[in-house]
Design a protein around this motif. Structure first.
Motif, PDB file in Angstrom:
ATOM      1  N   ARG A 154       0.812  -1.521   0.392  1.00 29.84           N
ATOM      2  CA  ARG A 154      -0.385  -0.088  -0.290  1.00 29.84           C
ATOM      3  C   ARG A 154       0.912   1.395   0.140  1.00 29.84           C
ATOM      4  NH1 ARG A 154      -5.826  -0.210  -0.458  1.00 29.84           N
ATOM      5  NH2 ARG A 154      -6.752  -2.713  -0.389  1.00 29.84           N
ATOM      6  N   TYR A 155       2.273   0.923   0.294  1.00 27.51           N
ATOM      7  CA  TYR A 155       3.306   2.244   0.299  1.00 27.51           C
ATOM      8  C   TYR A 155       3.854   2.761  -0.971  1.00 27.51           C
ATOM      9  CZ  TYR A 155       2.058   2.260   5.423  1.00 27.51           C
ATOM     10  OH  TYR A 155       1.568   2.260   6.565  1.00 27.51           O
ATOM     11  N   ASN A 156       3.736   3.609  -1.716  1.00 31.31           N
ATOM     12  CA  ASN A 156       3.998   4.227  -3.096  1.00 31.31           C
ATOM     13  C   ASN A 156       5.657   4.624  -2.249  1.00 31.31           C
ATOM     14  OD1 ASN A 156       1.221   5.938  -2.332  1.00 31.31           O
ATOM     15  ND2 ASN A 156       1.162   4.438  -4.375  1.00 31.31           N
ATOM     16  N   TYR A 157       6.189   4.997  -1.645  1.00 31.82           N
ATOM     17  CA  TYR A 157       7.469   5.879  -1.391  1.00 31.82           C
ATOM     18  C   TYR A 157       8.232   4.626   0.035  1.00 31.82           C
ATOM     19  CZ  TYR A 157       5.659   9.024  -3.937  1.00 31.82           C
ATOM     20  OH  TYR A 157       4.933  10.105  -4.621  1.00 31.82           O
ATOM     21  N   TRP A 158       9.821   4.200  -0.917  1.00 31.05           N
ATOM     22  CA  TRP A 158      10.198   3.705   0.278  1.00 31.05           C
ATOM     23  C   TRP A 158      11.788   4.451   0.549  1.00 31.05           C
ATOM     24  CZ3 TRP A 158       9.087  -0.385   3.142  1.00 31.05           C
ATOM     25  CH2 TRP A 158       7.418  -0.851   3.047  1.00 31.05           C
ATOM     26  N   GLY A 159      12.375   4.430   1.502  1.00 29.25           N
ATOM     27  CA  GLY A 159      13.391   4.373   2.441  1.00 29.25           C
ATOM     28  C   GLY A 159      14.388   3.424   1.450  1.00 29.25           C
ATOM     29  N   GLN A 160      15.625   3.927   1.937  1.00 24.93           N
ATOM     30  CA  GLN A 160      17.151   2.241   1.072  1.00 24.93           C
ATOM     31  C   GLN A 160      16.989   1.774   2.622  1.00 24.93           C
ATOM     32  OE1 GLN A 160      18.793   2.265  -1.737  1.00 24.93           O
ATOM     33  NE2 GLN A 160      16.561   3.353  -1.714  1.00 24.93           N
ATOM     34  N   GLY A 161      16.569   1.506   3.833  1.00 25.56           N
ATOM     35  CA  GLY A 161      16.883   1.176   4.963  1.00 25.56           C
ATOM     36  C   GLY A 161      18.001   1.218   5.594  1.00 25.56           C
ATOM     37  N   THR A 162      17.650   1.301   6.869  1.00 26.12           N
ATOM     38  CA  THR A 162      19.368   1.339   7.749  1.00 26.12           C
ATOM     39  C   THR A 162      19.116  -0.708   8.930  1.00 26.12           C
ATOM     40  OG1 THR A 162      19.715   2.332   9.510  1.00 26.12           O
ATOM     41  CG2 THR A 162      17.946   2.302   9.573  1.00 26.12           C
ATOM     42  N   GLN A 163      20.431  -0.569   9.303  1.00 28.05           N
ATOM     43  CA  GLN A 163      20.624  -1.725   9.295  1.00 28.05           C
ATOM     44  C   GLN A 163      20.528  -1.460  10.976  1.00 28.05           C
ATOM     45  OE1 GLN A 163      20.960  -5.350   8.521  1.00 28.05           O
ATOM     46  NE2 GLN A 163      20.705  -5.591  10.056  1.00 28.05           N
ATOM     47  N   VAL A 164      19.374  -2.610  11.965  1.00 24.84           N
ATOM     48  CA  VAL A 164      19.495  -2.568  13.163  1.00 24.84           C
ATOM     49  C   VAL A 164      19.945  -3.906  13.461  1.00 24.84           C
ATOM     50  CG1 VAL A 164      18.094  -2.820  15.219  1.00 24.84           C
ATOM     51  CG2 VAL A 164      17.596  -1.257  13.600  1.00 24.84           C
ATOM     52  N   THR A 165      21.290  -4.688  14.383  1.00 23.89           N
ATOM     53  CA  THR A 165      21.713  -5.412  14.383  1.00 23.89           C
ATOM     54  C   THR A 165      21.873  -5.640  16.502  1.00 23.89           C
ATOM     55  OG1 THR A 165      23.082  -5.358  12.816  1.00 23.89           O
ATOM     56  CG2 THR A 165      23.727  -7.381  14.469  1.00 23.89           C
ATOM     57  N   VAL A 166      20.916  -6.433  17.068  1.00 16.07           N
ATOM     58  CA  VAL A 166      20.908  -6.775  17.967  1.00 16.07           C
ATOM     59  C   VAL A 166      21.612  -7.790  18.643  1.00 16.07           C
ATOM     60  CG1 VAL A 166      18.710  -6.446  20.129  1.00 16.07           C
ATOM     61  CG2 VAL A 166      18.147  -5.607  17.686  1.00 16.07           C
ATOM     62  N   SER A 167      22.352  -7.828  19.276  1.00 16.25           N
ATOM     63  CA  SER A 167      23.264  -9.068  19.946  1.00 16.25           C
ATOM     64  C   SER A 167      22.790  -9.349  21.194  1.00 16.25           C
ATOM     65  CB  SER A 167      25.021  -9.133  20.095  1.00 16.25           C
ATOM     66  OG  SER A 167      25.187  -7.487  21.277  1.00 16.25           O
ATOM     67  N   SER A 168      22.412 -10.816  21.317  1.00 14.61           N
ATOM     68  CA  SER A 168      22.167 -11.159  22.728  1.00 14.61           C
ATOM     69  C   SER A 168      23.752 -11.337  23.462  1.00 14.61           C
ATOM     70  CB  SER A 168      21.855 -12.492  22.328  1.00 14.61           C
ATOM     71  OG  SER A 168      23.237 -13.516  22.041  1.00 14.61           O
TER      72      SER A 168
END
Length: 124
Positions: free
Chosen positions: A110-124
């Motif tokens: 449903r969304y027309n516009y998107w960014g390039q993304g940003t990585q989120v990494t959560v370590s245990s």
């Protein structure tokens, strides 16, 4: 043309916090909804949260409810996602998206516009 640019991702330990930002340009967004989606490696893109720009009505995925807060700053044309109590399963590329509608959608198509993304990494 709407342009979206995410920032704020990174590596954090479980239990930590991050604030993602999405800078928007190219329009006035009073008749838009803007959302956050995420995509983990090998998985489909999934809805995280959405905000209606005009009145800040929000909706969250059950998986993040109570841990994340979506907001927007109209003066800066920027949307935020404050993420607390992060878990390893929150690891993904996070995308911001915009749709020219006042309806609250949780479906990526449903969304027309998107960014390039940003990585989120959560370590245990």
């Amino acid at each position: 043309q709407v342009q979206l640019a995410e920032s704020g991702g990174g590596l954090v330990r479980a239990g930590g916090s991050l604030r993602l930002s999405c800078a928007a340009s190219g329009r006035t967004f009073s008749n838009y909804v803007m959302g956050w989606f995420r995509q983990a490696s090998g998985k489909e893109r999934e809805f995280v949260a959405v905000v209606r720009w005009s009145d800040s009505i929000t909706l969250y995925a059950d998986s993040v409810k109570g841990r994340c807060t979506i907001s927007r700053d109209n003066a800066k044309s920027t949307m935020y996602l404050q993420m607390n109590s992060l878990k390893p399963e929150d690891t993904a590329v996070y995308f911001c998206a915009a749709a020219s509608t006042r309806l609250i959608f949780t479906t990526a198509t449903r969304y027309n516009y998107w960014g390039q993304g940003t990585q989120v990494t959560v370590s245990s």
